[in-house]
Motif scaffolding. Structure first.
Motif, PDB file in Angstrom:
ATOM      1  N   ALA A   1     -20.564  95.619 101.309  1.00  0.00           N
ATOM      2  CA  ALA A   1     -21.224  96.502 100.935  1.00  0.00           C
ATOM      3  C   ALA A   1     -21.414  97.804 101.640  1.00  0.00           C
ATOM      4  CB  ALA A   1     -22.809  96.007 100.871  1.00  0.00           C
ATOM      5  N   ALA A   2     -20.238  96.801 102.644  1.00  0.00           N
ATOM      6  CA  ALA A   2     -19.949  98.539 103.523  1.00  0.00           C
ATOM      7  C   ALA A   2     -19.216  99.439 102.913  1.00  0.00           C
ATOM      8  CB  ALA A   2     -18.774  98.047 104.560  1.00  0.00           C
ATOM      9  N   PRO A   3     -18.346 100.419 102.178  1.00  0.00           N
ATOM     10  CA  PRO A   3     -18.355 100.976 101.161  1.00  0.00           C
ATOM     11  C   PRO A   3     -19.415 102.400 100.705  1.00  0.00           C
ATOM     12  CG  PRO A   3     -16.382  99.651 100.915  1.00  0.00           C
ATOM     13  CD  PRO A   3     -17.477  99.453 101.056  1.00  0.00           C
ATOM     14  N   LEU A   4     -19.877 100.600  99.764  1.00  0.00           N
ATOM     15  CA  LEU A   4     -21.400 101.108  99.716  1.00  0.00           C
ATOM     16  C   LEU A   4     -22.344 102.487 100.140  1.00  0.00           C
ATOM     17  CD1 LEU A   4     -23.139 101.817  97.128  1.00  0.00           C
ATOM     18  CD2 LEU A   4     -23.823  99.462  97.328  1.00  0.00           C
ATOM     19  N   SER A   5     -22.605 102.301 101.716  1.00  0.00           N
ATOM     20  CA  SER A   5     -23.249 101.974 102.819  1.00  0.00           C
ATOM     21  C   SER A   5     -22.860 103.955 102.725  1.00  0.00           C
ATOM     22  CB  SER A   5     -23.245 101.321 103.778  1.00  0.00           C
ATOM     23  OG  SER A   5     -22.631 102.243 104.908  1.00  0.00           O
ATOM     24  N   ARG A   6     -21.652 103.832 102.780  1.00  0.00           N
ATOM     25  CA  ARG A   6     -21.264 105.655 102.728  1.00  0.00           C
ATOM     26  C   ARG A   6     -21.915 106.729 101.423  1.00  0.00           C
ATOM     27  NH1 ARG A   6     -17.173 101.776 104.711  1.00  0.00           N
ATOM     28  NH2 ARG A   6     -16.113 102.415 102.821  1.00  0.00           N
ATOM     29  N   VAL A   7     -22.436 105.652 100.679  1.00  0.00           N
ATOM     30  CA  VAL A   7     -22.065 106.649  99.744  1.00  0.00           C
ATOM     31  C   VAL A   7     -24.148 106.638  99.160  1.00  0.00           C
ATOM     32  CG1 VAL A   7     -19.661 106.491  98.695  1.00  0.00           C
ATOM     33  CG2 VAL A   7     -21.731 105.215  98.242  1.00  0.00           C
ATOM     34  N   VAL A   8     -24.726 105.858  99.962  1.00  0.00           N
ATOM     35  CA  VAL A   8     -26.388 105.793  99.214  1.00  0.00           C
ATOM     36  C   VAL A   8     -26.883 106.468 100.413  1.00  0.00           C
ATOM     37  CG1 VAL A   8     -26.154 103.643  98.360  1.00  0.00           C
ATOM     38  CG2 VAL A   8     -26.097 103.508 100.978  1.00  0.00           C
ATOM     39  N   ALA A   9     -28.085 107.142  99.604  1.00  0.00           N
ATOM     40  CA  ALA A   9     -29.321 107.682 100.578  1.00  0.00           C
ATOM     41  C   ALA A   9     -29.001 107.092 101.656  1.00  0.00           C
ATOM     42  CB  ALA A   9     -29.786 108.693  99.614  1.00  0.00           C
ATOM     43  N   HIS A  10     -29.508 107.086 103.013  1.00  0.00           N
ATOM     44  CA  HIS A  10     -30.260 107.018 104.007  1.00  0.00           C
ATOM     45  C   HIS A  10     -31.754 107.109 104.184  1.00  0.00           C
ATOM     46  CE1 HIS A  10     -27.188 103.644 104.511  1.00  0.00           C
ATOM     47  NE2 HIS A  10     -26.732 104.406 103.955  1.00  0.00           N
ATOM     48  N   ALA A  11     -32.098 107.981 103.602  1.00  0.00           N
ATOM     49  CA  ALA A  11     -33.008 109.390 103.507  1.00  0.00           C
ATOM     50  C   ALA A  11     -33.556 108.996 102.222  1.00  0.00           C
ATOM     51  CB  ALA A  11     -33.256 110.388 103.882  1.00  0.00           C
ATOM     52  N   SER A  12     -35.250 108.739 102.448  1.00  0.00           N
ATOM     53  CA  SER A  12     -35.714 108.479 101.145  1.00  0.00           C
ATOM     54  C   SER A  12     -36.169 109.771 100.667  1.00  0.00           C
ATOM     55  CB  SER A  12     -37.570 108.183 101.334  1.00  0.00           C
ATOM     56  OG  SER A  12     -37.679 106.462 101.373  1.00  0.00           O
ATOM     57  N   PRO A  13     -36.715 110.094  99.292  1.00  0.00           N
ATOM     58  CA  PRO A  13     -36.715 108.964  98.446  1.00  0.00           C
ATOM     59  C   PRO A  13     -35.318 108.421  97.447  1.00  0.00           C
ATOM     60  CG  PRO A  13     -37.223 111.452  97.345  1.00  0.00           C
ATOM     61  CD  PRO A  13     -36.880 111.951  98.644  1.00  0.00           C
TER      62      PRO A  13
END
Length: 140
Positions: free
Chosen positions: A26-38
Protein backbone atom coordinates in the motif's frame (compact mmCIF):
# COMPACT_ATOMS: atom_id res chain seq x y z
CA UNK A 1 2.04 22.39 -19.02
CA UNK A 2 -1.74 22.24 -18.61
CA UNK A 3 -3.52 20.63 -15.66
CA UNK A 4 -4.78 17.92 -18.05
CA UNK A 5 -1.22 17.04 -19.08
CA UNK A 6 -0.16 17.08 -15.42
CA UNK A 7 -3.07 14.79 -14.60
CA UNK A 8 -2.11 12.39 -17.40
CA UNK A 9 1.40 12.18 -15.91
CA UNK A 10 -0.07 11.70 -12.44
CA UNK A 11 -2.20 8.80 -13.72
CA UNK A 12 1.01 6.87 -14.46
CA UNK A 13 1.86 7.12 -10.75
CA UNK A 14 -1.73 6.16 -9.91
CA UNK A 15 -1.44 3.05 -12.12
CA UNK A 16 1.84 2.11 -10.41
CA UNK A 17 0.15 2.48 -7.01
CA UNK A 18 -2.69 0.19 -8.12
CA UNK A 19 -0.24 -2.46 -9.33
CA UNK A 20 1.70 -2.35 -6.05
CA UNK A 21 -1.55 -2.46 -4.07
CA UNK A 22 -2.76 -5.72 -5.63
CA UNK A 23 0.62 -7.21 -4.73
CA UNK A 24 0.09 -6.33 -1.07
CA UNK A 25 2.06 -3.06 -0.99
CA UNK A 26 0.00 0.00 0.00
CA UNK A 27 3.02 2.37 0.28
CA UNK A 28 2.80 3.85 -3.26
CA UNK A 29 -0.93 4.43 -2.75
CA UNK A 30 -0.13 6.41 0.40
CA UNK A 31 1.60 9.00 -1.79
CA UNK A 32 -1.50 9.61 -3.95
CA UNK A 33 -4.39 9.41 -1.47
CA UNK A 34 -5.75 12.37 0.46
CA UNK A 35 -4.68 12.38 4.09
CA UNK A 36 -7.04 15.26 4.88
CA UNK A 37 -10.83 14.99 4.83
CA UNK A 38 -13.16 14.89 3.07
CA UNK A 39 -12.45 11.50 1.50
CA UNK A 40 -14.68 8.53 0.70
CA UNK A 41 -14.32 4.92 -0.44
CA UNK A 42 -17.10 2.72 -1.79
CA UNK A 43 -15.43 -0.66 -2.24
CA UNK A 44 -16.32 -3.67 -4.35
CA UNK A 45 -17.63 -5.53 -1.31
CA UNK A 46 -20.25 -2.87 -0.62
CA UNK A 47 -20.56 -0.28 2.08
CA UNK A 48 -18.84 3.08 2.33
CA UNK A 49 -16.05 4.56 4.40
CA UNK A 50 -15.85 8.30 5.14
CA UNK A 51 -13.02 10.47 6.42
CA UNK A 52 -9.41 10.45 5.25
CA UNK A 53 -8.08 8.48 8.25
CA UNK A 54 -10.77 5.81 7.99
CA UNK A 55 -10.34 5.52 4.22
CA UNK A 56 -6.56 5.14 4.50
CA UNK A 57 -6.96 2.57 7.28
CA UNK A 58 -9.28 0.55 5.03
CA UNK A 59 -6.85 0.75 2.10
CA UNK A 60 -3.97 -0.43 4.32
CA UNK A 61 -6.08 -3.30 5.67
CA UNK A 62 -7.36 -4.42 2.27
CA UNK A 63 -3.89 -4.37 0.64
CA UNK A 64 -2.84 -7.06 3.12
CA UNK A 65 -5.37 -9.43 1.52
CA UNK A 66 -3.23 -9.61 -1.64
CA UNK A 67 0.03 -11.45 -2.25
CA UNK A 68 2.98 -10.50 -4.47
CA UNK A 69 2.73 -11.42 -8.14
CA UNK A 70 -0.70 -9.95 -8.81
CA UNK A 71 -1.18 -7.64 -11.79
CA UNK A 72 -3.48 -4.68 -12.39
CA UNK A 73 -4.16 -2.32 -15.27
CA UNK A 74 -6.59 0.50 -15.87
CA UNK A 75 -8.74 0.77 -18.98
CA UNK A 76 -9.66 4.45 -18.95
CA UNK A 77 -12.93 5.27 -20.68
CA UNK A 78 -12.91 8.95 -19.80
CA UNK A 79 -10.83 11.33 -17.74
CA UNK A 80 -10.59 15.06 -17.30
CA UNK A 81 -8.90 17.62 -15.08
CA UNK A 82 -9.92 21.13 -14.15
CA UNK A 83 -8.04 23.64 -12.05
CA UNK A 84 -8.57 21.79 -8.75
CA UNK A 85 -10.63 18.65 -9.47
CA UNK A 86 -9.99 15.68 -11.76
CA UNK A 87 -11.49 12.26 -12.38
CA UNK A 88 -11.17 9.08 -14.37
CA UNK A 89 -13.70 6.36 -15.00
CA UNK A 90 -13.35 2.95 -16.58
CA UNK A 91 -12.23 -0.53 -15.62
CA UNK A 92 -9.54 -1.95 -13.40
CA UNK A 93 -8.54 -5.42 -14.56
CA UNK A 94 -6.49 -7.58 -12.24
CA UNK A 95 -5.13 -11.07 -11.87
CA UNK A 96 -5.04 -11.31 -8.09
CA UNK A 97 -3.17 -13.65 -5.81
CA UNK A 98 -5.22 -13.55 -2.62
CA UNK A 99 -3.94 -14.84 0.71
CA UNK A 100 -5.37 -18.27 1.40
CA UNK A 101 -6.38 -18.89 -2.23
CA UNK A 102 -4.49 -21.40 -4.36
CA UNK A 103 -5.64 -20.02 -7.71
CA UNK A 104 -5.21 -16.60 -9.26
CA UNK A 105 -8.51 -14.72 -9.22
CA UNK A 106 -9.40 -12.63 -12.28
CA UNK A 107 -11.13 -9.35 -11.35
CA UNK A 108 -12.70 -6.65 -13.45
CA UNK A 109 -13.98 -3.67 -11.52
CA UNK A 110 -15.95 -0.68 -12.75
CA UNK A 111 -14.15 2.30 -11.24
CA UNK A 112 -14.71 6.01 -10.76
CA UNK A 113 -12.03 8.00 -8.95
CA UNK A 114 -12.08 11.69 -8.07
CA UNK A 115 -8.98 13.73 -7.20
CA UNK A 116 -8.37 17.20 -5.82
CA UNK A 117 -5.30 19.33 -6.24
CA UNK A 118 -3.56 19.83 -2.89
CA UNK A 119 -0.65 22.22 -3.33
CA UNK A 120 0.88 20.97 -6.56
CA UNK A 121 -0.14 17.30 -6.15
CA UNK A 122 -3.27 15.41 -7.15
CA UNK A 123 -4.79 13.42 -4.27
CA UNK A 124 -7.39 10.65 -4.44
CA UNK A 125 -10.47 11.80 -2.50
CA UNK A 126 -13.12 9.36 -3.73
CA UNK A 127 -13.04 5.82 -5.14
CA UNK A 128 -16.09 3.84 -6.13
CA UNK A 129 -15.38 0.34 -7.42
CA UNK A 130 -17.70 -2.56 -7.99
CA UNK A 131 -17.47 -5.87 -9.86
CA UNK A 132 -18.36 -5.79 -13.54
CA UNK A 133 -21.37 -8.03 -14.00
CA UNK A 134 -21.22 -10.41 -16.94
CA UNK A 135 -23.82 -9.53 -19.60
CA UNK A 136 -26.89 -11.70 -19.36
CA UNK A 137 -26.21 -12.79 -15.78
CA UNK A 138 -28.26 -11.34 -12.96
CA UNK A 139 -26.81 -10.70 -9.54
CA UNK A 140 -28.86 -12.17 -6.72
Amino acid sequence: MSQHQDFQSFMKARQHAASAYVSGNAAPLSRVVAHASPATFMGPGGGAVQGADAVWSRYEHDAQLFEPGSTSEFEILDMAAGDTVAYWTGYQKAQAHMKGQAKTIPMTLRVTEVFRLEGDAWKLVHRHADPLAEPGKKKH
